[in-house]
Design a protein around this motif. Sequence first.
Motif, mmCIF file in Angstrom:
data_model
loop_
_atom_site.group_PDB
_atom_site.id
_atom_site.type_symbol
_atom_site.label_atom_id
_atom_site.label_comp_id
_atom_site.label_asym_id
_atom_site.label_seq_id
_atom_site.Cartn_x
_atom_site.Cartn_y
_atom_site.Cartn_z
ATOM 1 N N LEU A 28 0.813 -1.213 0.000
ATOM 2 C CA LEU A 28 0.000 0.000 0.000
ATOM 3 C C LEU A 28 0.849 1.267 0.000
ATOM 4 O O LEU A 28 0.605 2.187 -0.790
ATOM 5 C CB LEU A 28 -0.939 0.000 1.211
ATOM 6 C CG LEU A 28 -1.897 -1.190 1.331
ATOM 7 C CD1 LEU A 28 -2.667 -1.123 2.637
ATOM 8 C CD2 LEU A 28 -2.868 -1.214 0.155
ATOM 9 N N GLN A 29 1.854 1.352 0.866
ATOM 10 C CA GLN A 29 2.679 2.557 0.949
ATOM 11 C C GLN A 29 3.448 2.793 -0.336
ATOM 12 O O GLN A 29 3.601 3.929 -0.782
ATOM 13 C CB GLN A 29 3.650 2.443 2.128
ATOM 14 C CG GLN A 29 2.966 2.478 3.498
ATOM 15 C CD GLN A 29 3.968 2.458 4.642
ATOM 16 O OE1 GLN A 29 5.170 2.445 4.415
ATOM 17 N NE2 GLN A 29 3.455 2.440 5.870
ATOM 18 N N GLU A 30 3.937 1.722 -0.933
ATOM 19 C CA GLU A 30 4.697 1.844 -2.186
ATOM 20 C C GLU A 30 3.864 2.493 -3.284
ATOM 21 O O GLU A 30 4.380 3.238 -4.116
ATOM 22 C CB GLU A 30 5.166 0.461 -2.630
ATOM 23 C CG GLU A 30 5.972 0.447 -3.922
ATOM 24 C CD GLU A 30 6.371 -0.956 -4.333
ATOM 25 O OE1 GLU A 30 6.260 -1.282 -5.533
ATOM 26 O OE2 GLU A 30 6.788 -1.739 -3.439
ATOM 27 N N ARG A 31 2.553 2.245 -3.273
ATOM 28 C CA ARG A 31 1.677 2.801 -4.310
ATOM 29 C C ARG A 31 0.901 4.028 -3.830
ATOM 30 O O ARG A 31 -0.024 4.481 -4.507
ATOM 31 C CB ARG A 31 0.713 1.722 -4.811
ATOM 32 C CG ARG A 31 1.449 0.544 -5.443
ATOM 33 C CD ARG A 31 0.529 -0.393 -6.185
ATOM 34 N NE ARG A 31 1.244 -1.555 -6.693
ATOM 35 C CZ ARG A 31 0.687 -2.541 -7.379
ATOM 36 N NH1 ARG A 31 -0.613 -2.507 -7.643
ATOM 37 N NH2 ARG A 31 1.403 -3.560 -7.806
ATOM 38 N N GLY A 32 1.286 4.534 -2.676
ATOM 39 C CA GLY A 32 0.718 5.781 -2.193
ATOM 40 C C GLY A 32 -0.754 5.731 -1.866
ATOM 41 O O GLY A 32 -1.506 6.654 -2.197
ATOM 42 N N THR A 33 -1.177 4.660 -1.198
ATOM 43 C CA THR A 33 -2.592 4.521 -0.866
ATOM 44 C C THR A 33 -2.745 4.026 0.571
ATOM 45 O O THR A 33 -1.755 3.773 1.255
ATOM 46 C CB THR A 33 -3.291 3.556 -1.850
ATOM 47 O OG1 THR A 33 -4.702 3.550 -1.597
ATOM 48 C CG2 THR A 33 -2.730 2.159 -1.741
ATOM 49 N N THR A 34 -3.977 3.929 1.043
ATOM 50 C CA THR A 34 -4.258 3.480 2.411
ATOM 51 C C THR A 34 -5.353 2.429 2.395
ATOM 52 O O THR A 34 -6.070 2.269 1.391
ATOM 53 C CB THR A 34 -4.727 4.657 3.289
ATOM 54 O OG1 THR A 34 -5.971 5.161 2.767
ATOM 55 C CG2 THR A 34 -3.687 5.771 3.308
ATOM 56 N N VAL A 35 -5.507 1.726 3.505
ATOM 57 C CA VAL A 35 -6.552 0.701 3.615
ATOM 58 C C VAL A 35 -7.926 1.334 3.426
ATOM 59 O O VAL A 35 -8.773 0.801 2.702
ATOM 60 C CB VAL A 35 -6.470 -0.013 4.977
ATOM 61 C CG1 VAL A 35 -7.682 -0.925 5.178
ATOM 62 C CG2 VAL A 35 -5.183 -0.828 5.078
ATOM 63 N N ARG A 36 -8.141 2.468 4.081
ATOM 64 C CA ARG A 36 -9.446 3.134 3.984
ATOM 65 C C ARG A 36 -9.767 3.514 2.546
ATOM 66 O O ARG A 36 -10.890 3.303 2.074
ATOM 67 C CB ARG A 36 -9.434 4.381 4.869
ATOM 68 C CG ARG A 36 -10.730 5.170 4.852
ATOM 69 C CD ARG A 36 -10.636 6.380 5.768
ATOM 70 N NE ARG A 36 -11.848 7.177 5.703
ATOM 71 C CZ ARG A 36 -12.029 8.303 6.380
ATOM 72 N NH1 ARG A 36 -11.071 8.757 7.177
ATOM 73 N NH2 ARG A 36 -13.151 8.979 6.260
ATOM 74 N N LYS A 37 -8.776 4.057 1.846
ATOM 75 C CA LYS A 37 -9.002 4.472 0.459
ATOM 76 C C LYS A 37 -9.280 3.270 -0.443
ATOM 77 O O LYS A 37 -10.135 3.314 -1.328
ATOM 78 C CB LYS A 37 -7.785 5.244 -0.050
ATOM 79 C CG LYS A 37 -7.968 5.892 -1.406
ATOM 80 C CD LYS A 37 -6.723 6.645 -1.850
ATOM 81 C CE LYS A 37 -6.471 7.846 -0.975
ATOM 82 N NZ LYS A 37 -5.322 8.658 -1.467
ATOM 83 N N GLU A 38 -8.559 2.172 -0.198
ATOM 84 C CA GLU A 38 -8.741 0.968 -1.017
ATOM 85 C C GLU A 38 -10.115 0.337 -0.783
ATOM 86 O O GLU A 38 -10.758 -0.135 -1.731
ATOM 87 C CB GLU A 38 -7.641 -0.049 -0.692
ATOM 88 C CG GLU A 38 -6.252 0.380 -1.092
ATOM 89 C CD GLU A 38 -6.050 0.387 -2.596
ATOM 90 O OE1 GLU A 38 -6.212 -0.660 -3.233
ATOM 91 O OE2 GLU A 38 -5.730 1.460 -3.138
ATOM 92 N N ILE A 39 -10.573 0.340 0.465
ATOM 93 C CA ILE A 39 -11.891 -0.224 0.762
ATOM 94 C C ILE A 39 -12.982 0.602 0.090
ATOM 95 O O ILE A 39 -13.917 0.055 -0.516
ATOM 96 C CB ILE A 39 -12.122 -0.293 2.283
ATOM 97 C CG1 ILE A 39 -11.197 -1.348 2.907
ATOM 98 C CG2 ILE A 39 -13.578 -0.625 2.604
ATOM 99 C CD1 ILE A 39 -11.250 -1.405 4.421
ATOM 100 N N ALA A 40 -12.853 1.934 0.167
ATOM 101 C CA ALA A 40 -13.832 2.805 -0.496
ATOM 102 C C ALA A 40 -13.819 2.576 -2.004
ATOM 103 O O ALA A 40 -14.871 2.539 -2.649
ATOM 104 C CB ALA A 40 -13.528 4.271 -0.174
ATOM 105 N N ALA A 41 -12.633 2.391 -2.579
ATOM 106 C CA ALA A 41 -12.521 2.148 -4.020
ATOM 107 C C ALA A 41 -13.149 0.812 -4.397
ATOM 108 O O ALA A 41 -13.799 0.687 -5.442
ATOM 109 C CB ALA A 41 -11.050 2.179 -4.435
ATOM 110 N N GLY A 42 -12.959 -0.210 -3.544
ATOM 111 C CA GLY A 42 -13.555 -1.520 -3.810
ATOM 112 C C GLY A 42 -15.070 -1.461 -3.799
ATOM 113 O O GLY A 42 -15.729 -2.059 -4.659
#
Length: 452
Positions: free
Chosen positions: A7-21
């Motif tokens: 996640l950090q390598e691609r500049g994102t967070t768990v919260r952002k990924e869950i919202a995107a999913g």
Amino acid sequence: MEKLFKLQERGTTVRKEIAAGFTTFVTMAYILAVNPSILAETGMDPTAVMLATCLASFIGTMMMAIFANLPFALSAGMGLNAYFTYTVVFQYGYSWQIALLAVFTEGIIFILLSLTNVREAIFNCIPLVLKKSVSIGIGIFIAFIGLQNAKLCVSSATLVSLVDFKGNFATIGVTAMMAVIGLFIMIILYLKKIPGAILWGILLTWLFGILFEVLGVYQPDPENGFQSIIPTLHLPNFATMGETFGQCFHVNLKDVGVTNFIVVILAFLFVDLFDTLGTLIGVSSKANMLDENGKLPGIKPALLADAVATTAGAVMGTSTTTTFVESAAGVGAGGRTGLTAAVTAVLFLISTLFSSVFTAIPPFATAPALILVGFLMFSSISELKMDEENYTDAIPAYLCIISMPLFYSISDGIAIGVISYVFINAVCGKAKKISPLMYVLAVLFLLKYTIL
């Protein structure tokens, strides 16, 4: 999660990924209602098709998450399901069991091509200018789909035109109006950088729709395709899956004409291959996932996930499973890793229990997401060099872009882009920059339109 998805390598967070999913799932959840309705015309049980679609989507999307670490979701492809029903079954006269056998065979071929790097080689040989133009073309294409889902764009004597808001206001008119309201809500949320703006826009638009139905402004008309948007909860009958599971193997091969069957397989193969490549190229380009050479790291497991999902889907009882262009909605919401896909996959699995709720989200609520994401992908047009010195690149890119929405096909857009790129550059003395595989692709595309 950090170790698995980086996640950090691609500049994102768990919260952002869950919202995107969640966003990706909501924008493509319509397939759970549309696919059974189309395949049911062949005599297949609609509940069985819905369950098969959910499970195939889960398998393919979870493989995309775990093995490719990419934010792309898979489900039964639109267009491919129509080809399954209206051409293979109705026109050729095959049973739906034979049609599923063709899908299964296509999936096996895809697996072999993926393992032998053929699909990856095809992806990597496409010039960067065409990859960028595919991204732009997909943007216009999904915006066009969004306008149709919103009932803003309707057929007319001029092929398409703006909806008449005053005619049938209680159904078409108010639906279009709610989509416009939802679009502006989503734009404002996005410009104010609200996390999960696209998802919140969808949910708020849906809530407005429920309110309008309660007040009697929106009046459901099921006979004309305007369903109630107030969710109801009921569980499906899982035993119905036995109606389609493994039926692709219960066919009499004597009823299968070899020539027509090969044509059917090749048609599925061409459309799925280039729709998938087009989606991967376009969405990856917009998400800045391509490397300096225009290649997508990890494309091999992504292609293999697509192939395995198609094969598994055919066994369970659904048409070709492919990577969805609506994945762009999740990418637009900030998704950058396989965690986005994993969330979407889990939601597909859960939807086997609560499909009545998920599929109640109306098209006019998800349509604004497609329109907004279309703009975000279209913005890549500034990266194309359109000066006279680059016309041999710019003109094929232009033809690729306009072909997708006008011919309503990602694969046709890619085909026209490839053919025109090879022809124009070869005739204009720039043959050295054309890879051998591009020549092969151009010839195959020409054969597709003239013979296959």
